[in-house]
Design a protein around this motif. Structure first.
Motif, PDB file in Angstrom:
ATOM      1  N   TRP A 155     102.114 133.371  79.005  1.00 13.72           N
ATOM      2  CA  TRP A 155     102.444 131.955  78.888  1.00 13.72           C
ATOM      3  C   TRP A 155     101.823 131.157  80.024  1.00 13.72           C
ATOM      4  CZ3 TRP A 155     103.749 129.604  74.694  1.00 13.72           C
ATOM      5  CH2 TRP A 155     104.430 130.310  73.700  1.00 13.72           C
ATOM      6  N   SER A 160     101.763 127.133  80.017  1.00 14.78           N
ATOM      7  CA  SER A 160     103.184 126.784  80.008  1.00 14.78           C
ATOM      8  C   SER A 160     103.860 127.381  81.246  1.00 14.78           C
ATOM      9  CB  SER A 160     103.868 127.304  78.735  1.00 14.78           C
ATOM     10  OG  SER A 160     105.243 127.001  78.771  1.00 14.78           O
ATOM     11  N   LYS A 163     107.806 128.234  80.546  1.00 18.54           N
ATOM     12  CA  LYS A 163     108.044 129.524  79.897  1.00 18.54           C
ATOM     13  C   LYS A 163     107.645 130.688  80.806  1.00 18.54           C
ATOM     14  CE  LYS A 163     107.884 128.352  74.991  1.00 18.54           C
ATOM     15  NZ  LYS A 163     109.135 128.974  74.636  1.00 18.54           N
TER      16      LYS A 163
END
Length: 212
Positions: A155, A160, A163
């Protein structure tokens, strides 16, 4: 005149023989002797008080020595005569042997097989191929910290940070007994917080990594 003494001699001898024969034929008379004149009979012998002498020990004669093997005295063993193998033996006793590790459960082995495939995908820069493999690995073994650690990396590659921090936190919990992996996760989190502009938390996780 000479025959008179001879005749008288025979006459005397005849008279003596006749007297002897008469006395032999006459009845014998026993005269009782008063008791006080009689000599008392000898006392009976007293029993002997002496202890009977023990029987004589029979002399034990040694058996004749037979010819046989001669027993020699034990030879003297010196330390320098011992074999070197007994001195240089490095085999630890059974009590000091390390216990063999317990075999891994089949669920964990199957989960790690998926994690290895996901690592190959991440090494090729393919996080989308790695994420489903890592999620499947967690379904097989929910306590597999390597699977959460792989998801955090995947991730982050996808951009991200939230995450990535979420899965890194779960990996941090599962790696408490593995200092090397835990230090790597702390440094990973410090970098993510720095990217997000949170220098305080970034410094905090670097300090945690520094203690390991």
């Amino acid at each position: 005149m000479e025959s008179f003494p001879v005749k008288s001699t025979f006459a005397w001898m005849f008279l003596i023989l006749a007297a002897v024969s008469l006395s032999a034929c006459a009845p014998k008379r026993y005269i009782a002797i008063p008791l006080e004149w009689q000599t008392p009979p000898p006392p009976p012998p007293k029993p002997s008080m002496e202890k009977p002498s023990p029987p004589m020990k029979q002399s034990v004669t040694e058996p004749p020595r037979t010819k046989g093997p001669v027993i020699k005295s034990a030879p003297e063993i010196r330390e320098m005569d011992l074999p070197k193998s007994s001195e240089t033996s490095t085999t630890p006793p059974a009590s000091q042997k390390k216990p063999e590790p317990e075999p891994e459960p089949p669920q964990h082995l199957a989960s790690m097989h998926l994690v290895d495939e996901a690592k190959s995908a991440l090494a090729q820069g393919k996080p989308d191929a790695a994420i489903p493999l890592l999620e499947q690995a967690i379904q097989v073994d929910v306590y597999n910290g390597d699977a959460f650690w792989g998801l955090a990396k995947a991730w982050r590659m996808k951009g991200s940070q939230t995450k990535a921090l979420e899965f890194a936190r779960k990996a941090e919990i599962l790696f408490q007994g593995e200092p090397a992996k835990l230090k790597e996760v702390y440094l990973f989190q410090a970098d993510l917080f720095k990217e997000k502009g949170d220098s305080q938390k970034a410094q905090l996780y670097r300090q945690k990594a520094g203690k390991l």
